[in-house]
Design a protein around this motif. Structure first.
Motif, PDB file in Angstrom:
ATOM      1  N   HIS A   1       0.818  -1.218   0.000  1.00  0.00           N
ATOM      2  CA  HIS A   1       0.000   0.000   0.000  1.00  0.00           C
ATOM      3  C   HIS A   1       0.853   1.270   0.000  1.00  0.00           C
ATOM      4  O   HIS A   1       0.549   2.223  -0.695  1.00  0.00           O
ATOM      5  CB  HIS A   1      -0.949  -0.007   1.202  1.00  0.00           C
ATOM      6  CG  HIS A   1      -1.762   1.234   1.311  1.00  0.00           C
ATOM      7  ND1 HIS A   1      -2.843   1.483   0.492  1.00  0.00           N
ATOM      8  CD2 HIS A   1      -1.636   2.319   2.128  1.00  0.00           C
ATOM      9  CE1 HIS A   1      -3.356   2.663   0.799  1.00  0.00           C
ATOM     10  NE2 HIS A   1      -2.656   3.183   1.787  1.00  0.00           N
ATOM     11  N   ASP A   2       1.931   1.266   0.779  1.00  0.00           N
ATOM     12  CA  ASP A   2       2.744   2.473   0.896  1.00  0.00           C
ATOM     13  C   ASP A   2       3.597   2.753  -0.336  1.00  0.00           C
ATOM     14  O   ASP A   2       4.250   3.792  -0.421  1.00  0.00           O
ATOM     15  CB  ASP A   2       3.602   2.439   2.165  1.00  0.00           C
ATOM     16  CG  ASP A   2       4.518   1.238   2.245  1.00  0.00           C
ATOM     17  OD1 ASP A   2       4.245   0.214   1.592  1.00  0.00           O
ATOM     18  OD2 ASP A   2       5.516   1.326   2.978  1.00  0.00           O
ATOM     19  N   HIS A   3       3.585   1.855  -1.310  1.00  0.00           N
ATOM     20  CA  HIS A   3       4.320   2.061  -2.560  1.00  0.00           C
ATOM     21  C   HIS A   3       3.394   2.182  -3.768  1.00  0.00           C
ATOM     22  O   HIS A   3       3.866   2.392  -4.882  1.00  0.00           O
ATOM     23  CB  HIS A   3       5.301   0.908  -2.805  1.00  0.00           C
ATOM     24  CG  HIS A   3       6.401   0.854  -1.806  1.00  0.00           C
ATOM     25  ND1 HIS A   3       7.499   1.695  -1.861  1.00  0.00           N
ATOM     26  CD2 HIS A   3       6.571   0.079  -0.718  1.00  0.00           C
ATOM     27  CE1 HIS A   3       8.294   1.429  -0.845  1.00  0.00           C
ATOM     28  NE2 HIS A   3       7.755   0.459  -0.136  1.00  0.00           N
TER      29      HIS A   3
ATOM     30  N   ARG B   1       1.211   4.475  -4.792  1.00  0.00           N
ATOM     31  CA  ARG B   1       1.227   5.764  -5.502  1.00  0.00           C
ATOM     32  C   ARG B   1       2.429   5.846  -6.439  1.00  0.00           C
ATOM     33  O   ARG B   1       2.291   6.224  -7.606  1.00  0.00           O
ATOM     34  CB  ARG B   1       1.256   6.905  -4.498  1.00  0.00           C
ATOM     35  CG  ARG B   1       1.279   8.271  -5.141  1.00  0.00           C
ATOM     36  CD  ARG B   1       1.340   9.336  -4.089  1.00  0.00           C
ATOM     37  NE  ARG B   1       1.344  10.655  -4.687  1.00  0.00           N
ATOM     38  CZ  ARG B   1       1.612  11.751  -4.035  1.00  0.00           C
ATOM     39  NH1 ARG B   1       1.869  11.716  -2.741  1.00  0.00           N
ATOM     40  NH2 ARG B   1       1.609  12.909  -4.641  1.00  0.00           N
ATOM     41  N   ASP B   2       3.604   5.489  -5.945  1.00  0.00           N
ATOM     42  CA  ASP B   2       4.807   5.504  -6.780  1.00  0.00           C
ATOM     43  C   ASP B   2       4.687   4.511  -7.939  1.00  0.00           C
ATOM     44  O   ASP B   2       5.153   4.780  -9.039  1.00  0.00           O
ATOM     45  CB  ASP B   2       6.047   5.164  -5.956  1.00  0.00           C
ATOM     46  CG  ASP B   2       6.399   6.255  -4.961  1.00  0.00           C
ATOM     47  OD1 ASP B   2       6.013   7.419  -5.181  1.00  0.00           O
ATOM     48  OD2 ASP B   2       7.056   5.933  -3.956  1.00  0.00           O
TER      49      ASP B   2
ATOM     50  N   SER C   1      -2.289   7.994  -1.202  1.00  0.00           N
ATOM     51  CA  SER C   1      -1.404   8.354  -0.113  1.00  0.00           C
ATOM     52  C   SER C   1       0.049   8.217  -0.543  1.00  0.00           C
ATOM     53  O   SER C   1       0.415   7.270  -1.244  1.00  0.00           O
ATOM     54  CB  SER C   1      -1.684   7.449   1.082  1.00  0.00           C
ATOM     55  OG  SER C   1      -0.756   7.703   2.104  1.00  0.00           O
ATOM     56  N   SER C   2       0.885   9.135  -0.102  1.00  0.00           N
ATOM     57  CA  SER C   2       2.313   9.076  -0.438  1.00  0.00           C
ATOM     58  C   SER C   2       3.135   8.379   0.640  1.00  0.00           C
ATOM     59  O   SER C   2       4.328   8.286   0.530  1.00  0.00           O
ATOM     60  CB  SER C   2       2.846  10.477  -0.675  1.00  0.00           C
ATOM     61  OG  SER C   2       2.738  11.248   0.502  1.00  0.00           O
ATOM     62  N   ASP C   3       2.468   7.885   1.669  1.00  0.00           N
ATOM     63  CA  ASP C   3       3.234   7.214   2.737  1.00  0.00           C
ATOM     64  C   ASP C   3       2.917   5.754   2.824  1.00  0.00           C
ATOM     65  O   ASP C   3       2.220   5.141   2.186  1.00  0.00           O
ATOM     66  CB  ASP C   3       2.968   7.862   4.084  1.00  0.00           C
ATOM     67  CG  ASP C   3       1.495   8.058   4.402  1.00  0.00           C
ATOM     68  OD1 ASP C   3       0.724   8.273   3.461  1.00  0.00           O
ATOM     69  OD2 ASP C   3       1.136   8.024   5.572  1.00  0.00           O
TER      70      ASP C   3
END
Length: 75
Positions: free
Chosen positions: A27-29, A31-32, A73-75
């Motif tokens: 999830h935290d990756h 967006r990238d 989210s970016s985090d």
């Protein structure tokens, strides 16, 4: 225009498809991941061909970046 309502609705559908197809992306990756795929669509002619060439792929990339910036989210 990549940040128009119509383009953003299509970007949202594309992102939801990517979520389903890419369940292994943390999830935290995510967006990238979405933004990186947009770059790949432009930089690789094999992907760009799916969007009518570099101009179409650039539009898709810009729409995905706008969507990701606003909604992921970016985090």
């Amino acid at each position: 225009v990549p940040d128009s309502g119509e383009a953003q609705a299509l970007a949202a559908r594309h992102v939801e498809w990517l979520r389903t197809a890419s369940a292994a992306i943390p999830h935290d990756h995510f967006r990238d991941y979405v933004m990186g795929l947009g770059e790949l669509y432009v930089s690789d002619p094999r992907f760009a061909a799916n969007y009518g060439g570099e101009k179409g792929a650039s539009f898709v990339r810009d729409a995905l970046v706008a969507y990701a910036t606003l909604h992921l989210s970016s985090d």
